[in-house]
Design a protein around this motif. Structure first.
Motif, PDB file in Angstrom:
ATOM      1  N   UNK A  83       0.842  -1.184   0.000  1.00 23.28           N
ATOM      2  CA  UNK A  83       0.000   0.000   0.000  1.00 23.28           C
ATOM      3  C   UNK A  83       0.881   1.239   0.000  1.00 23.28           C
ATOM      4  N   UNK A  84       0.487   2.287  -0.720  1.00 25.28           N
ATOM      5  CA  UNK A  84       1.258   3.532  -0.667  1.00 25.28           C
ATOM      6  C   UNK A  84       1.314   4.045   0.776  1.00 25.28           C
ATOM      7  N   UNK A  85       2.410   4.715   1.155  1.00 26.08           N
ATOM      8  CA  UNK A  85       2.562   5.180   2.541  1.00 26.08           C
ATOM      9  C   UNK A  85       1.384   6.005   3.052  1.00 26.08           C
ATOM     10  N   UNK A  86       0.789   6.828   2.182  1.00 29.08           N
ATOM     11  CA  UNK A  86      -0.322   7.676   2.642  1.00 29.08           C
ATOM     12  C   UNK A  86      -1.579   6.874   2.971  1.00 29.08           C
ATOM     13  N   UNK A  87      -1.615   5.611   2.568  1.00 27.82           N
ATOM     14  CA  UNK A  87      -2.779   4.769   2.867  1.00 27.82           C
ATOM     15  C   UNK A  87      -2.526   3.760   3.989  1.00 27.82           C
ATOM     16  N   UNK A  88      -1.326   3.769   4.539  1.00 26.94           N
ATOM     17  CA  UNK A  88      -0.974   2.804   5.585  1.00 26.94           C
ATOM     18  C   UNK A  88      -1.888   2.906   6.807  1.00 26.94           C
ATOM     19  N   UNK A  89      -2.340   4.107   7.131  1.00 26.31           N
ATOM     20  CA  UNK A  89      -3.185   4.291   8.314  1.00 26.31           C
ATOM     21  C   UNK A  89      -4.669   4.386   7.960  1.00 26.31           C
TER      22      UNK A  89
END
Length: 132
Positions: A83-89
């Motif tokens: 997952x792209x970093x901005x979607x990790x959370x």
């Protein structure tokens, strides 16, 4: 021909659905050599007189991060989808595209090949040029 018994028909359909799901799971998830799990991306393999073309369905994966190596008479394709970093959370509502390590092994016809790759409409295309 007499009509099917509804109970037996529903039971037969349920068993067939479970069998299909189990086959799909075995096809998608395999045990990696390191003891972890990897998934297998779907592929299309086409052959012309001059080359083999392998389309690997990998939307969201950078083709430059896909490793394609020939091991004897087998093409081994490995990499990772994350997952792209901005979607990790982000809260996941649905996640149908497998994430993590993938590996796909494809038996090759005897011969020598020069491998190149490019992206095309969500696929990584591996071009195996045949050489004498």
């Amino acid at each position: 021909m007499p009509p099917k018994d509804p109970f037996n028909w529903m039971l037969s359909e349920a068993i067939e659905s479970l069998t299909r799901a189990e086959r799909l799971q075995k096809r998608i998830f395999t045990v990696e050599r390191g003891g972890g799990h990897a998934w297998e991306p779907p592929i299309d393999v086409l052959e012309t007189e001059r080359e083999l073309l392998i389309f690997v369905a990998l939307p969201g994966v950078d083709p430059d991060e896909v490793v394609a190596a020939i091991d004897g008479d087998t093409l081994v394709i490995t990499g990772q989808r994350v997952l792209p970093p901005e979607l990790q959370d982000a809260q996941i509502r649905r996640l149908e595209l497998p994430q993590g390590q993938f590996e796909r092994r494809i038996a090759l016809p005897a011969g020598r090949y020069a491998v190149s790759r490019h992206a095309w409409k969500g696929c990584v295309v591996l071009r195996l040029a045949k050489s004498a």
